[in-house]
Design an enzyme around this catalytic site. Structure first.
Site, PDB file in Angstrom:
ATOM      1  N   ARG A  45      49.755 -22.755 -14.276  1.00 57.15           N
ATOM      2  CA  ARG A  45      49.739 -21.868 -13.117  1.00 57.15           C
ATOM      3  C   ARG A  45      48.365 -21.212 -13.071  1.00 57.15           C
ATOM      4  O   ARG A  45      47.555 -21.394 -13.969  1.00 57.15           O
ATOM      5  CB  ARG A  45      50.896 -20.849 -13.136  1.00 57.15           C
ATOM      6  CG  ARG A  45      51.393 -20.359 -14.458  1.00 57.15           C
ATOM      7  CD  ARG A  45      50.394 -19.567 -15.215  1.00 57.15           C
ATOM      8  NE  ARG A  45      49.828 -18.482 -14.431  1.00 57.15           N
ATOM      9  CZ  ARG A  45      48.725 -17.818 -14.725  1.00 57.15           C
ATOM     10  NH1 ARG A  45      48.017 -18.156 -15.804  1.00 57.15           N
ATOM     11  NH2 ARG A  45      48.283 -16.854 -13.966  1.00 57.15           N
ATOM     12  N   GLN A 177      53.139 -12.687 -16.367  1.00 56.47           N
ATOM     13  CA  GLN A 177      51.853 -13.309 -16.733  1.00 56.47           C
ATOM     14  C   GLN A 177      50.935 -12.299 -17.435  1.00 56.47           C
ATOM     15  O   GLN A 177      50.116 -12.673 -18.272  1.00 56.47           O
ATOM     16  CB  GLN A 177      51.138 -13.849 -15.491  1.00 56.47           C
ATOM     17  CG  GLN A 177      51.802 -15.046 -14.851  1.00 56.47           C
ATOM     18  CD  GLN A 177      52.732 -14.643 -13.729  1.00 56.47           C
ATOM     19  OE1 GLN A 177      53.307 -13.562 -13.738  1.00 56.47           O
ATOM     20  NE2 GLN A 177      52.908 -15.517 -12.759  1.00 56.47           N
ATOM     21  N   ASP A 218      44.343 -16.030  -5.214  1.00 55.82           N
ATOM     22  CA  ASP A 218      44.854 -17.364  -4.892  1.00 55.82           C
ATOM     23  C   ASP A 218      44.252 -17.897  -3.603  1.00 55.82           C
ATOM     24  O   ASP A 218      44.237 -19.093  -3.356  1.00 55.82           O
ATOM     25  CB  ASP A 218      46.375 -17.345  -4.785  1.00 55.82           C
ATOM     26  CG  ASP A 218      46.973 -17.301  -6.170  1.00 55.82           C
ATOM     27  OD1 ASP A 218      47.019 -16.210  -6.762  1.00 55.82           O
ATOM     28  OD2 ASP A 218      47.333 -18.378  -6.687  1.00 55.82           O
TER      29      ASP A 218
HETATM   30  O1  MRU Z   1      52.055 -17.575  -9.857  1.00 56.96           O
HETATM   31  P1  MRU Z   1      50.765 -17.739 -10.627  1.00 56.96           P
HETATM   32  O2  MRU Z   1      50.885 -17.369 -12.061  1.00 56.96           O
HETATM   33  O3  MRU Z   1      50.153 -19.094 -10.401  1.00 56.96           O
HETATM   34  O4  MRU Z   1      49.797 -16.680  -9.944  1.00 56.96           O
HETATM   35  C1  MRU Z   1      48.497 -16.536 -10.452  1.00 56.96           C
HETATM   36  C2  MRU Z   1      47.722 -15.460  -9.819  1.00 56.96           C
HETATM   37  O5  MRU Z   1      48.164 -14.775  -8.916  1.00 56.96           O
HETATM   38  C3  MRU Z   1      46.310 -15.312 -10.288  1.00 56.96           C
HETATM   39  O6  MRU Z   1      45.920 -13.973 -10.233  1.00 56.96           O
HETATM   40  C4  MRU Z   1      45.376 -16.137  -9.399  1.00 56.96           C
HETATM   41  O7  MRU Z   1      45.840 -17.448  -9.284  1.00 56.96           O
HETATM   42  C5  MRU Z   1      43.973 -16.133  -9.893  1.00 56.96           C
HETATM   43  S1  MRU Z   1      43.783 -17.102 -11.333  1.00 56.96           S
HETATM   44  C6  MRU Z   1      42.139 -17.127 -11.756  1.00 56.96           C
END
Ligand code: MRU
Length: 314
Positions: A45, A177, A218
């Site tokens: 992720r 996370q 994202d």
């Molecule tokens: O759902 P996830 O764990 O994929 O979400 C990740 C995030 O929101 C991060 O902050 C984002 O992808 C930036 S990663 C460098």
């Protein structure tokens, strides 16, 4: 540093981030369908890591002589919000059209991601002061990328340059996370870190215990940034208490074609909210809303730290 992903003997190995920090195991992907499954189930992720994995998924499709157009379509459907996924698939497709093998392009993108993050770290370090306490949300670290990280890359660069910094990680419900990944990354490198529940962030800011906020993204587009659910609350609180709020993201996360409010926000399963450690914390029948991302408006953002320097939000 633990590798987020690697390529060996024509297979992609993805660190199973669902098991961290308790266990370090890799999921082996022999074909692109397995990579899609790994992205959907969050074995891997984080926007840049999803992008690089998608590039390797394209390489697996080519290796097994599969229909590349169909593969590209399916890979792009794995998760909707992180623009890096779409960008990476298109980059590999372009390379293939130019007779460059997909695997060559995927390996190059993996290397470049790390170099780009180091540059983001260098630029970001210019806004970090000795003694800062930096709050971050979710995990925008080496685990969310091919290595080094974006938001945590800035923190790494500041720490490595000898600045005395402290980090506060929001736990980041529902998938944690922050608690499981960001805290782990900081501890691995002896960067002073404390963890808070998400709802403590505003209070700590009010008490002047946070100097800066740095998060990842994202998608960056006109009007703001999409990032992990809870980022908006943190940004609003930071604005209220005049705390600089930075987003660290590579240019591959920029989407110049849309308004940020047109971003598809992924809705994930109710069980992520209803369960902790596989146990229901309330009645199984409870209705749930589980948006995985939210949108931080440009006016709440001090600057976007990219590999080309610090930019104004779009
Ligand atoms: O759902 P996830 O764990 O994929 O979400 C990740 C995030 O929101 C991060 O902050 C984002 O992808 C930036 S990663 C460098």
């Amino acid at each position: 540093m633990i590798e987020t992903l690697y390529w060996k003997d024509n297979k992609l190995y993805l660190l199973d981030q669902r098991l961290l920090p308790h266990s370090i195991e890799y999921v082996e992907c022999e074909n692109y369908h397995e990579v899609i499954e790994a992205i959907k189930t969050m074995v891997v992720r984080g926007a840049p890591a999803i992008g690089v994995s998608a590039a390797f998924a394209m390489a697996l499709a080519q290796l097994h002589d599969e229909d590349m157009t169909q593969a590209a379509h399916e890979i792009k459907s794995a998760r909707p919000t992180a623009v890096n996924l779409f960008w990476a698939v298109d980059e590999v497709q372009k390379a293939v059209d130019d007779q460059v093998p997909a695997i060559v392009k995927a390996k190059q993108m993996m290397e470049e991601d790390i170099q780009i993050n180091r540059k983001i770290g260098e630029h970001g370090n210019t806004v970090i002061d000795d003694g800062d306490c930096i709050l971050t949300h979710c995990n925008a670290g080496s685990l969310a990328c091919a290595g080094y990280g974006t938001a945590l890359g800035v923190i790494r660069a500041a720490h490595q340059s000898g600045k005395n910094i402290n980090v506060i990680c929001d736990e980041t419900r529902p998938v944690l996370q922050g608690a499981r990944l960001s805290v782990f990354e900081m501890q691995q490198e002896n960067i002073p870190v404390r963890m808070i529940v998400d709802s403590a962030a505003a209070f700590l800011m009010q008490q002047k215990r946070v100097d800066k906020v740095v998060i990842g993204a994202d998608r960056v587009a006109k009007g703001g940034v999409a990032n992990k659910i809870g980022s908006l609350m943190v940004a609003i609180a930071a604005k209220r208490y005049n705390i600089p709020f930075y987003v660290a993201a590579p240019l591959s996360t920029f989407d110049n074609n849309i308004n940020i409010f047109d971003t598809e926000i992924e809705e994930r399963s109710a069980d992520e909210v209803l369960k902790i450690n596989d146990k229901y914390i309330t009645s199984e029948e409870t209705l749930v809303e589980n948006p995985a991302f939210d949108i931080v408006e440009s006016e709440l953002i001090t600057g976007i730290i990219t590999e080309e320097g610090i930019k104004k939000p779009l």
